[in-house]
Design an enzyme around this catalytic site. Sequence first.
Site, PDB file in Angstrom:
ATOM      1  N   ARG A 260      -2.330  69.425  14.614  1.00  0.00           N
ATOM      2  CA  ARG A 260      -2.207  68.893  15.803  1.00  0.00           C
ATOM      3  C   ARG A 260      -2.561  69.610  17.184  1.00  0.00           C
ATOM      4  O   ARG A 260      -3.094  68.807  18.091  1.00  0.00           O
ATOM      5  CB  ARG A 260      -1.009  67.987  15.901  1.00  0.00           C
TER       6      ARG A 260
ATOM      7  N   ILE B 236      -1.905  60.847  22.800  1.00  0.00           N
ATOM      8  CA  ILE B 236      -1.748  60.967  21.462  1.00  0.00           C
ATOM      9  C   ILE B 236      -0.587  60.329  20.809  1.00  0.00           C
ATOM     10  O   ILE B 236       0.347  60.840  21.300  1.00  0.00           O
ATOM     11  CB  ILE B 236      -2.273  62.566  21.070  1.00  0.00           C
ATOM     12  N   SER B 237      -0.835  59.689  19.728  1.00  0.00           N
ATOM     13  CA  SER B 237       0.383  58.919  19.043  1.00  0.00           C
ATOM     14  C   SER B 237       1.404  59.921  18.516  1.00  0.00           C
ATOM     15  O   SER B 237       0.843  61.096  18.094  1.00  0.00           O
ATOM     16  CB  SER B 237      -0.115  57.953  18.228  1.00  0.00           C
ATOM     17  N   GLN B 238       2.635  59.584  18.315  1.00  0.00           N
ATOM     18  CA  GLN B 238       3.679  60.552  17.658  1.00  0.00           C
ATOM     19  C   GLN B 238       3.159  60.557  16.306  1.00  0.00           C
ATOM     20  O   GLN B 238       2.766  59.765  15.622  1.00  0.00           O
ATOM     21  CB  GLN B 238       5.154  60.167  17.696  1.00  0.00           C
TER      22      GLN B 238
ATOM     23  N   PHE C  61       2.030  50.908  21.842  1.00  0.00           N
ATOM     24  CA  PHE C  61       0.824  51.656  22.190  1.00  0.00           C
ATOM     25  C   PHE C  61       0.415  51.165  23.614  1.00  0.00           C
ATOM     26  O   PHE C  61       0.610  50.054  24.169  1.00  0.00           O
ATOM     27  CB  PHE C  61      -0.072  51.100  21.128  1.00  0.00           C
TER      28      PHE C  61
END
EC number: 2.1.1.77
Length: 214
Positions: free
Chosen positions: A34, A60-62, A203
Amino acid sequence: MSFDADAKMQFLFALRSHGVTERPVLQAMEKIDRGAFVKGYFTERAYEDMPLPIPCGQTISQPSVVGLMTQALKLSGREKVLEIGTGSGYQAAILSQLARRVYTVDRHRRLVAEARAVFEALDLANITAFTADGSFGLPDQAPFDRILVTAAAEDPPSPLLAQLRIGGIMVLPVGQSDAVQHLIRVTRTEEGYDYDELRPVRFVPLVEGLAKDS
């Protein structure tokens, strides 16, 4: 901070504790660093289970949400997948390890260009990234076995539903505000569409049209 053995162990423990339990998904997330998708001030937090800012006002999503969404797609390795919302490119990179082909779309030209550079550096040759209005999908490449949407719409967009193959699965967040959203899984059948609610999420909204920077 580097994605060393200790960081990987803590990273994978956080994923499992949040319900990411399927071994192929965990292996993909162990392989894809990541940190390659996080730049600047937030680099040191790349391996924490939290969303992080990226350019163009996006995130950037968890990792646990990335893992859960990937897991919900029920990938076998043979699928052609469409992702709406390239963002940093991290989710597409994870999908590339678990699907035959990944098409990813974002309305921000800068994000697509930066993601392409990372895909090339990581030798992820089965990803194709486009700058386009994701709410309309990619009709020229349809139908898709799986569709993943990483931005919230009030309802599943009808053009995307139409581009889903019979038997295919779409996973996306839906909700009228950023405070009330749910992750759902849509399965297309011969008769129509089946819907399963998976979990609460948050989101950025799905916006129609290209961004002004594109």
